[in-house]
Scaffold this motif. Structure first.
Motif, PDB file in Angstrom:
ATOM      1  N   SER A 140       2.399  11.356 -24.124  1.00  0.00           N
ATOM      2  CA  SER A 140       1.721  12.141 -24.384  1.00  0.00           C
ATOM      3  C   SER A 140       2.029  11.086 -25.997  1.00  0.00           C
ATOM      4  CB  SER A 140       1.951  12.915 -24.904  1.00  0.00           C
ATOM      5  OG  SER A 140       1.681  13.453 -26.257  1.00  0.00           O
ATOM      6  N   PRO A 141       0.621  10.525 -26.787  1.00  0.00           N
ATOM      7  CA  PRO A 141       1.186  10.882 -28.707  1.00  0.00           C
ATOM      8  C   PRO A 141       1.982  11.860 -29.464  1.00  0.00           C
ATOM      9  CG  PRO A 141      -1.319  10.305 -27.935  1.00  0.00           C
ATOM     10  CD  PRO A 141      -0.651  10.657 -26.457  1.00  0.00           C
ATOM     11  N   ARG A 191      -0.576   7.356 -23.170  1.00  0.00           N
ATOM     12  CA  ARG A 191      -1.797   8.288 -22.631  1.00  0.00           C
ATOM     13  C   ARG A 191      -2.130   9.719 -23.422  1.00  0.00           C
ATOM     14  NH1 ARG A 191      -2.572   9.618 -16.566  1.00  0.00           N
ATOM     15  NH2 ARG A 191      -3.590  11.796 -17.088  1.00  0.00           N
ATOM     16  N   PRO A 192      -3.590   9.135 -24.358  1.00  0.00           N
ATOM     17  CA  PRO A 192      -3.615  10.565 -24.986  1.00  0.00           C
ATOM     18  C   PRO A 192      -4.381  11.489 -24.900  1.00  0.00           C
ATOM     19  CG  PRO A 192      -5.744   8.522 -25.125  1.00  0.00           C
ATOM     20  CD  PRO A 192      -4.415   8.337 -23.918  1.00  0.00           C
ATOM     21  N   ALA A 208      -3.702  18.106 -35.321  1.00  0.00           N
ATOM     22  CA  ALA A 208      -3.440  18.569 -36.325  1.00  0.00           C
ATOM     23  C   ALA A 208      -1.793  18.925 -36.736  1.00  0.00           C
ATOM     24  CB  ALA A 208      -2.934  20.139 -36.542  1.00  0.00           C
ATOM     25  N   TYR A 209      -1.484  18.063 -35.038  1.00  0.00           N
ATOM     26  CA  TYR A 209       0.075  17.989 -35.232  1.00  0.00           C
ATOM     27  C   TYR A 209       0.576  16.293 -35.115  1.00  0.00           C
ATOM     28  CZ  TYR A 209       5.148  16.591 -33.612  1.00  0.00           C
ATOM     29  OH  TYR A 209       6.760  16.892 -33.454  1.00  0.00           O
ATOM     30  N   ARG A 268      -0.215   5.475 -33.557  1.00  0.00           N
ATOM     31  CA  ARG A 268       0.243   5.923 -31.851  1.00  0.00           C
ATOM     32  C   ARG A 268       0.190   5.075 -31.235  1.00  0.00           C
ATOM     33  NH1 ARG A 268       4.174   8.542 -33.588  1.00  0.00           N
ATOM     34  NH2 ARG A 268       4.101   9.708 -31.796  1.00  0.00           N
ATOM     35  N   ARG A 269      -0.533   4.125 -32.082  1.00  0.00           N
ATOM     36  CA  ARG A 269      -0.615   2.837 -30.679  1.00  0.00           C
ATOM     37  C   ARG A 269      -0.302   1.829 -31.311  1.00  0.00           C
ATOM     38  NH1 ARG A 269      -5.876   2.722 -27.411  1.00  0.00           N
ATOM     39  NH2 ARG A 269      -5.548   0.214 -27.347  1.00  0.00           N
TER      40      ARG A 269
END
Length: 471
Positions: free
Chosen positions: A171-172, A196-197, A213-214, A236-237
């Motif tokens: 996950s991001p 994997r977003p 939010a996080y 994040r990518r």
């Protein structure tokens, strides 16, 4: 007790002359390195390189192929040690879990899981007798003893299996600490992540608003605004790319894409954050995200994988008790031609973009997917996936897509597994099936054998490295 036999001609064509061609082609590819560009193994295994706990922890608890079959026969998941959401007590005795599995092993006859597991038992652990209730304890003790030796540490098995590349999926919101530890360890194994977003792009995902939010917190972006949200996703990518990622992965219910106006998407985004999307609006939001992600892939070079068509968590009681990925995901009918058009109108003609399409709906192979991939430069076809990761599924895939898309609009094989020890078995099945398919073309004088040899090598090794940008 029956012998455990891996026949050297397993999965090859029955007709002798064709089988002979398949044997020769397979000899060219059987020992090539494994490239596993998409899967769900745990990166902490390779970061920490500690012994696996037990046969049950390694071969049963992570493998939903195994426990979904047993659940269908009335075996409670608690008896297999599958943890519950609320922490309710489950079986913790690995031997009892293994005995339950062995008692029901006949349920796997004729399934891919049986082939993979028998391959592991024979080729990895060296058992001579088949698994049964009578041999369960011998298996359990033998596997557990082997797992405590240096030869069975995760990195040693990685090297033994001749894995050249292995991608996990995160996950991001993951900090990728295990991948960082691998990179800093000096070990030469190529274990990389994939982006994997789903938790931050799917309004129906549990805790979507708090996840977004996080995402803002860890990126320093204002994810309450559409622009800040997109900036956070890009951030994040880049973080994932810095940790080795070459691909993204999108597990959407359908292949719907969208290209909305700025006011439309801002309104939709606000509703998603407020938890007020209808089912149709949530699907439209996911469709817009796919188009946005395709644009980002064109910018940063990450390969885009789209895995639609799974009705996730079909069994609500099971989901409430055990959570996601517990064998209750079911294939559903999926449409691609109209669904992908907004994305393809915008990006389909881009030769520098790679979008790999998967399906759980085999009816679209020849009607939709092969013609799309046989036309648009941006599209490639992923291999038979999940429920179709089987000899028959692989054969149907090649038979239905090759005439229109050819071999070179496909991307080889990926195992998509959580079960680390089954990776060599799964790749071996794919190699045997491809060689059998090519042997038939040679026997029908549709390919020369030297051409088939080149294609076999490409399907096994070259195409997957090229598609996923693995150098």
């Amino acid at each position: 007790m029956s012998e455990l036999i891996l026949h050297p001609d397993r999965l090859f064509p029955a007709e002798e002359s064709v089988r002979g061609i398949a044997r020769r082609l397979y000899a060219e590819v059987k020992d090539l390195p494994i490239v596993s560009p998409h899967g769900h193994t745990d990166p902490s295994w390779f970061a920490d390189n500690q012994p696996f706990d037990s046969a049950a922890d390694l071969l049963i608890k992570p493998d939903h192929y195994v426990f979904r079959m047993l659940y269908s026969l009335g075996v409670p998941l608690e008896s297999l040690g599958v943890p519950t959401v609320d922490g309710t007590e489950v079986e913790t005795d690995g031997r009892k879990i293994w005995q339950t599995f062995a008692k029901h092993y006949t349920a796997f006859r004729g399934t891919p899981s049986r082939m993979w597991l028998d391959h592991v038992f024979k080729d990895v652990f060296g058992f001579e007798k088949a698994l049964s209730a009578a041999t369960a304890d011998d298996y359990y003790d033998g596997i557990n003893a082997a797992l405590q030796t240096p030869e069975f540490l995760p990195r040693a098995l990685f090297d033994r299996f001749k894995i050249e590349w292995l991608a996990t999926t995160e996950s991001p919101l993951n900090d990728l600490r295990h991948h960082q530890k691998i990179r800093e360890s000096g070990w030469k194994g190529n274990v990389i992540t994939a982006y994997r977003p789903d938790p931050v792009v799917d309004p129906d995902f549990e805790g979507f608003a708090s996840n977004v939010a996080y995402l803002g917190k860890i990126t320093g972006e204002d994810t309450s605004s559409w622009e800040g949200y997109l900036a956070a996703l890009r951030n994040r990518r880049e973080y994932f790319k810095a940790h080795g990622a070459t691909s993204t992965d999108h597990g959407h219910p359908t292949a719907i894409t969208a290209d909305l106006s700025r006011p439309e998407i801002e309104t939709l985004f606000a509703k998603a954050l407020a938890g007020k999307c209808s089912a149709a609006e949530a699907e439209l939001f996911r469709g817009q995200i796919l188009t946005e992600m395709a644009g980002m892939s064109l910018e940063d070079g990450l390969v885009m994988q789209i895995h639609p068509g799974s009705f996730r968590n079909h069994n609500p009681k099971l989901f409430a008790r055990y959570g996601r990925d517990k064998g209750a995901d079911i294939p559903s009918q999926t449409e691609y031609v109209n669904a992908l058009k907004p994305l393809l109108d915008k990006y389909g003609n881009e030769p520098n973009l790679t979008i790999i399409l998967f399906t759980l709906d085999e009816t679209v192979y020849s009607r939709e997917l092969a013609p799309l991939a046989g036309h648009y430069p941006a599209l490639k076809l992923g291999p038979s996936w999940w429920f179709h990761d089987s000899p028959e599924g692989m054969r149907r895939f090649r038979e239905q897509v090759t005439e229109t898309a050819g071999f070179y609009n496909t991307v080889g094989f990926n195992d998509d597994t959580r079960a680390f020890l089954s990776i060599p078995a799964r790749h071996d099945v794919a190699r045997r099936m491809d060689c059998g398919f090519l042997a038939k073309l040679v026997s029908e004088h549709r390919l020369q054998e030297d051409e088939a040899r080149e294609v076999a090598i490409d399907l096994t090794y070259n195409l997957v490295k090229q598609a996923y940008k693995l150098d």
